[in-house]
Motif scaffolding. Structure first.
Motif, PDB file in Angstrom:
ATOM      1  N   THR A  28      84.016  40.023 -49.951  1.00  0.00           N
ATOM      2  CA  THR A  28      85.301  40.494 -50.288  1.00  0.00           C
ATOM      3  C   THR A  28      85.822  41.131 -49.098  1.00  0.00           C
ATOM      4  N   HIS A  29      87.213  41.329 -48.794  1.00  0.00           N
ATOM      5  CA  HIS A  29      88.162  42.097 -47.959  1.00  0.00           C
ATOM      6  C   HIS A  29      88.686  43.119 -48.449  1.00  0.00           C
ATOM      7  N   ASP A  30      88.744  43.102 -50.069  1.00  0.00           N
ATOM      8  CA  ASP A  30      89.488  44.054 -50.682  1.00  0.00           C
ATOM      9  C   ASP A  30      88.525  44.931 -51.309  1.00  0.00           C
ATOM     10  N   ARG A  32      89.000  46.839 -53.722  1.00  0.00           N
ATOM     11  CA  ARG A  32      89.645  47.114 -55.243  1.00  0.00           C
ATOM     12  C   ARG A  32      88.771  46.251 -56.180  1.00  0.00           C
ATOM     13  N   SER A  33      88.335  45.187 -55.698  1.00  0.00           N
ATOM     14  CA  SER A  33      87.475  44.125 -56.174  1.00  0.00           C
ATOM     15  C   SER A  33      86.213  43.573 -55.809  1.00  0.00           C
ATOM     16  N   GLY A  49      89.133  44.806 -44.431  1.00  0.00           N
ATOM     17  CA  GLY A  49      90.389  44.065 -44.712  1.00  0.00           C
ATOM     18  C   GLY A  49      90.670  42.994 -44.153  1.00  0.00           C
ATOM     19  N   SER A  74      84.933  41.495 -43.892  1.00  0.00           N
ATOM     20  CA  SER A  74      84.513  41.646 -45.268  1.00  0.00           C
ATOM     21  C   SER A  74      83.020  42.028 -45.430  1.00  0.00           C
ATOM     22  N   ARG A 198      97.474  45.487 -41.452  1.00  0.00           N
ATOM     23  CA  ARG A 198      96.500  45.158 -42.599  1.00  0.00           C
ATOM     24  C   ARG A 198      97.564  44.334 -43.372  1.00  0.00           C
ATOM     25  N   GLY A 200      96.051  42.824 -46.371  1.00  0.00           N
ATOM     26  CA  GLY A 200      95.383  42.397 -47.551  1.00  0.00           C
ATOM     27  C   GLY A 200      94.119  43.530 -47.297  1.00  0.00           C
ATOM     28  N   GLY A 201      93.607  43.972 -48.857  1.00  0.00           N
ATOM     29  CA  GLY A 201      92.239  44.827 -48.784  1.00  0.00           C
ATOM     30  C   GLY A 201      92.672  46.363 -48.830  1.00  0.00           C
TER      31      GLY A 201
END
Length: 201
Positions: A28-30, A32-33, A49, A74, A198, A200-201
């Motif tokens: 993931t690059h996020d 928060r998840s 990100g 990621s 940025r 995303g992420g």
């Protein structure tokens, strides 16, 4: 490979096993998840990100050119980051003018004997131009990463890259980088630089 019937122990257990399901682990690059960021990567957290922006390229092309770029940095919970980049050329009106350079690799901090991260970094980068690079360098605080090519290999028909230097930085929330390259005996020359935002992420 020898015929499985030559094996006195019989066929291997995987030979007639049912198909496996899809890959069960995700990167993931996020932040928060997905999995938690590995604690040894905390110095690289600002780089994680999805980034998109534009830049300018030059050597070893005959003329300078403008490009757009998307970079995904990621992790999957282990002690390395995955780096993926794709670029496309832009015409004079900033419209897409053709696919350009792709690249993928991994970044990882050097760890002490007891598993703590140092500011020293190692990275591998590979491109479809037949070039593979091994980088060593260091993080400076949490917003700057500088790396020098320690070894470069290329396929017989690949671009004869013989050196590289990369500088990444987070400036006012954007990812900026400068990439210098040497080809044959050219010495390091400005190759690509960009400013990415940025998304995303």
């Amino acid at each position: 490979m020898s015929d499985e019937t030559d094996n006195p122990l019989g066929p291997p257990p995987w030979l007639n096993a049912p198909p496996v399901e899809r890959y069960p682990y995700a990167d993931t690059h996020d932040l928060r998840s997905g999995p938690d960021l590995h604690p040894t990567l905390l110095a690289l957290l600002p780089f994680v990100g999805l980034w998109r922006g534009r830049g300018q390229g030059g050597f070893p092309a005959d003329e300078d050119y403008n490009f757009a770029q998307e970079v995904r940095i990621s992790h999957d919970g282990r002690s390395f980051l995955k780096y993926e980049s794709r670029t496309w050329l832009l015409d004079e009106e900033s419209k897409p003018a053709g696919e350009w350079l792709n690249e993928a690799g991994y970044w990882r901090p050097v760890l002490t004997d007891d598993g703590r991260a140092t500011d020293e970094m190692e990275a591998t980068m590979i491109s479809p131009d037949g070039v593979a690079e091994i980088y060593v360098g260091k993080t400076i605080g949490t917003t700057r990463l500088e790396m020098e090519a320690d070894a470069v290999a290329y396929t017989p028909s690949g671009l004869h890259v013989t050196g590289g230097h990369r500088l990444f930085g987070i400036v006012d929330g954007a990812l900026l980088y400068a990439y210098e390259m040497a080809v044959d005996d050219s010495g390091l020359q400005p190759h690509m630089s960009a400013r990415l935002l940025r998304i995303g992420g």
